[in-house]
Design an enzyme around this catalytic site. Structure first.
Site, mmCIF file in Angstrom:
data_model
loop_
_atom_site.group_PDB
_atom_site.id
_atom_site.type_symbol
_atom_site.label_atom_id
_atom_site.label_comp_id
_atom_site.label_asym_id
_atom_site.label_seq_id
_atom_site.Cartn_x
_atom_site.Cartn_y
_atom_site.Cartn_z
ATOM 1 N N SER A 119 -0.385 2.925 2.090
ATOM 2 C CA SER A 119 -1.685 2.396 2.511
ATOM 3 C C SER A 119 -2.713 3.493 2.662
ATOM 4 O O SER A 119 -3.901 3.208 2.820
ATOM 5 C CB SER A 119 -1.547 1.722 3.878
ATOM 6 O OG SER A 119 -0.633 0.687 3.839
ATOM 7 N N HIS A 140 -1.434 -0.110 -4.846
ATOM 8 C CA HIS A 140 -1.522 -0.572 -3.456
ATOM 9 C C HIS A 140 -1.751 -2.075 -3.401
ATOM 10 O O HIS A 140 -2.870 -2.556 -3.581
ATOM 11 C CB HIS A 140 -2.658 0.199 -2.748
ATOM 12 C CG HIS A 140 -2.795 -0.153 -1.312
ATOM 13 N ND1 HIS A 140 -4.005 -0.182 -0.655
ATOM 14 C CD2 HIS A 140 -1.871 -0.489 -0.382
ATOM 15 C CE1 HIS A 140 -3.816 -0.528 0.600
ATOM 16 N NE2 HIS A 140 -2.538 -0.716 0.789
ATOM 17 N N GLU A 152 -5.204 -2.183 -5.361
ATOM 18 C CA GLU A 152 -5.958 -0.941 -5.595
ATOM 19 C C GLU A 152 -5.087 -0.032 -6.460
ATOM 20 O O GLU A 152 -3.897 0.156 -6.162
ATOM 21 C CB GLU A 152 -6.244 -0.230 -4.269
ATOM 22 C CG GLU A 152 -7.361 -0.853 -3.467
ATOM 23 C CD GLU A 152 -7.614 -0.097 -2.158
ATOM 24 O OE1 GLU A 152 -8.736 0.369 -1.962
ATOM 25 O OE2 GLU A 152 -6.685 0.030 -1.346
ATOM 26 N N ASN A 190 -8.510 0.060 3.243
ATOM 27 C CA ASN A 190 -8.122 0.494 4.593
ATOM 28 C C ASN A 190 -9.096 1.494 5.210
ATOM 29 O O ASN A 190 -9.163 1.630 6.429
ATOM 30 C CB ASN A 190 -6.704 1.047 4.583
ATOM 31 C CG ASN A 190 -5.690 -0.069 4.442
ATOM 32 O OD1 ASN A 190 -5.957 -1.195 4.842
ATOM 33 N ND2 ASN A 190 -4.550 0.226 3.854
HETATM 34 N N1 LIG Z 1 1.892 -4.170 6.054
HETATM 35 C C1 LIG Z 1 0.818 -4.190 5.292
HETATM 36 O O1 LIG Z 1 -0.115 -4.959 5.514
HETATM 37 C C2 LIG Z 1 0.738 -3.258 4.116
HETATM 38 C C3 LIG Z 1 -0.206 -3.512 3.116
HETATM 39 C C4 LIG Z 1 -0.261 -2.651 1.992
HETATM 40 C C5 LIG Z 1 0.609 -1.565 1.923
HETATM 41 N N2 LIG Z 1 1.517 -1.350 2.934
HETATM 42 C C6 LIG Z 1 2.411 -0.197 2.789
HETATM 43 O O2 LIG Z 1 3.646 -0.646 2.269
HETATM 44 C C7 LIG Z 1 4.706 0.179 2.780
HETATM 45 C C8 LIG Z 1 5.736 -0.705 3.473
HETATM 46 O O3 LIG Z 1 5.117 -1.415 4.524
HETATM 47 P P1 LIG Z 1 5.769 -2.745 5.122
HETATM 48 O O4 LIG Z 1 4.685 -3.439 5.865
HETATM 49 O O5 LIG Z 1 6.524 -3.483 4.053
HETATM 50 O O6 LIG Z 1 6.817 -2.119 6.158
HETATM 51 P P2 LIG Z 1 8.167 -2.768 6.727
HETATM 52 O O7 LIG Z 1 8.446 -2.076 8.002
HETATM 53 O O8 LIG Z 1 8.089 -4.279 6.703
HETATM 54 O O9 LIG Z 1 9.273 -2.372 5.611
HETATM 55 C C9 LIG Z 1 9.628 -1.055 5.331
HETATM 56 C C10 LIG Z 1 11.036 -1.073 4.720
HETATM 57 O O10 LIG Z 1 11.323 0.245 4.237
HETATM 58 C C11 LIG Z 1 12.691 0.462 4.465
HETATM 59 N N3 LIG Z 1 12.999 1.888 4.423
HETATM 60 C C12 LIG Z 1 12.735 2.854 5.351
HETATM 61 N N4 LIG Z 1 13.235 4.039 4.954
HETATM 62 C C13 LIG Z 1 13.811 3.822 3.743
HETATM 63 C C14 LIG Z 1 14.538 4.647 2.837
HETATM 64 N N5 LIG Z 1 14.744 5.937 3.093
HETATM 65 N N6 LIG Z 1 15.019 4.089 1.702
HETATM 66 C C15 LIG Z 1 14.830 2.788 1.425
HETATM 67 N N7 LIG Z 1 14.160 1.941 2.257
HETATM 68 C C16 LIG Z 1 13.671 2.451 3.403
HETATM 69 C C17 LIG Z 1 12.942 -0.148 5.839
HETATM 70 O O11 LIG Z 1 14.331 -0.380 6.057
HETATM 71 C C18 LIG Z 1 12.119 -1.442 5.744
HETATM 72 O O12 LIG Z 1 12.904 -2.524 5.237
HETATM 73 C C19 LIG Z 1 4.040 1.213 3.683
HETATM 74 O O13 LIG Z 1 3.774 2.369 2.951
HETATM 75 C C20 LIG Z 1 2.752 0.509 4.090
HETATM 76 O O14 LIG Z 1 1.740 1.407 4.447
HETATM 77 C C21 LIG Z 1 1.604 -2.177 4.000
#
Ligand SMILES: NC(=O)c1ccc[n+]([C@@H]2O[C@H](COP(=O)([O-])OP(=O)(O)OC[C@H]3O[C@@H](n4cnc5c(N)ncnc54)[C@H](O)[C@@H]3O)[C@@H](O)[C@H]2O)c1
Length: 291
Positions: A119, A140, A152, A190
């Protein structure tokens, strides 16, 4: 370059959403996470979300069946070896992401593209920790992936045109609209959205309004589809805090200082919907403000 199979690292809310839309678009998916349980839970979420789409007549039963068959769990990074593109959607933490790239790069074909769904973190800096900065890119997606139209696309300084074009073609195949952003902290969405959410949290912290008053004010007064505190819970407060820290450190401007109340909630493990508690408590029949 035609992308027929993708790997998704992280089966959380973003990773399972990316796997979901890719499978519905006819692309094979390998879904990886740190444990079999996390992968299973990601697959169960996809199943549930596709059933909801089916009940709304957005997809057919045949679409759902075929898409589910296209997604396989990948308990080991080695299982991603035959992917044309791997997208990392793990926790928003630079060290976590760098470790993942170190383990996955030796497994991938030299021509495979490596993407990140970060993000906020610098694409150029993440790319420099891999063996393929030319074939590295930021893709993204927005949350929830099956619903939100935008993606993005962010090039790092070394990203080649071929990588960019293949990623653009993939996003178009997934039915998404692309906004190209330069590689600055938090990109476009963001950079604008998170300071607004952070300001809403300051508004709560300073007692200007209650959780309900702040969300109602922004829904009915600014015509936002949901209030900023509800949205923060939806994004995940840990992710919100990480993005604010990247903005604060990356742009060295005090206007991005994360609100201490946001820090406290994350320290308490109140991460929003995913942990059942954030600015709202989701453990009852309907969400109620936590305080
Ligand atoms: N939540 C949002 O609104 C949003 C929107 C766009 C982008 N993002 C980005 O997407 C990414 C994930 O966010 P999310 O909301 O899905 O988080 P989340 O907490 O729902 O999921 C993250 C997952 O990553 C896994 N993980 C952690 N370490 C790991 C590893 N070493 N190997 C494999 N898997 C691993 C965790 O077990 C978990 O299942 C982040 O970079 C976040 O910034 C989030």
């Amino acid at each position: 370059m035609d992308i027929r199979k993708i790997g998704v690292i992280g089966a959380g809310q973003m990773g399972n959403g990316i796997a979901h839309v890719a499978a519905l678009a006819g692309i094979d998916v390998s879904l990886h996470d740190i444990s079999e349980d996390r992968i299973k839970s990601g697959l169960a979420t996809i199943n549930g979300n596709m059933s909801r789409q089916l009940s709304k007549n957005l997809i057919t039963e045949e679409d759902r069946q075929k898409a589910l068959l296209r997604i396989e769990g990948a308990p080991k990074v080695d299982d991603l070896a035959d992917c044309d593109l791997v997208i990392e959607a793990a926790t928003e933490n630079e060290q976590v992401k760098v470790k993942i790239f170190q383990s996955v790069c030796p497994v991938l074909r030299p021509d495979a593209i490596l993407a990140t769904n970060t993000s906020s973190i610098s694409i150029t800096r993440l790319a420099s920790t891999t063996d393929r900065p030319e074939r590295f890119i930021g893709i993204h997606f927005m949350n929830p992936v099956p619903v939100m139209q935008l993606v993005e696309l962010i090039r790092g300084i070394a990203t080649e045109d071929e990588t960019f074009e293949a990623s653009r073609a993939l996003c178009t195949k997934l039915g998404k609209t692309i906004a190209v952003a330069e590689d600055f902290p938090a990109f476009i969405v963001n950079r604008i959205l998170l300071p607004m959410i952070n300001e809403a949290i300051y508004t709560l912290y300073e007692g200007v309004g209650s959780v309900e008053a702040i969300d109602t004010a922004m829904r009915l007064g600014a015509n936002h589809p949901m209030g900023p505190l509800q949205l923060a819970d939806f994004i995940g407060l840990d992710t919100c805090l990480s993005v604010m820290q990247v903005l604060y450190e990356g742009l060295a401007d005090s206007k991005y200082r994360p609100c201490p109340l946001l820090v406290k909630y994350v320290e308490a493990g109140w991460l929003g919907r995913k942990s059942q508690r954030g600015f709202y408590d989701y453990r009852g029949e309907r969400p109620v403000p936590t305080r």
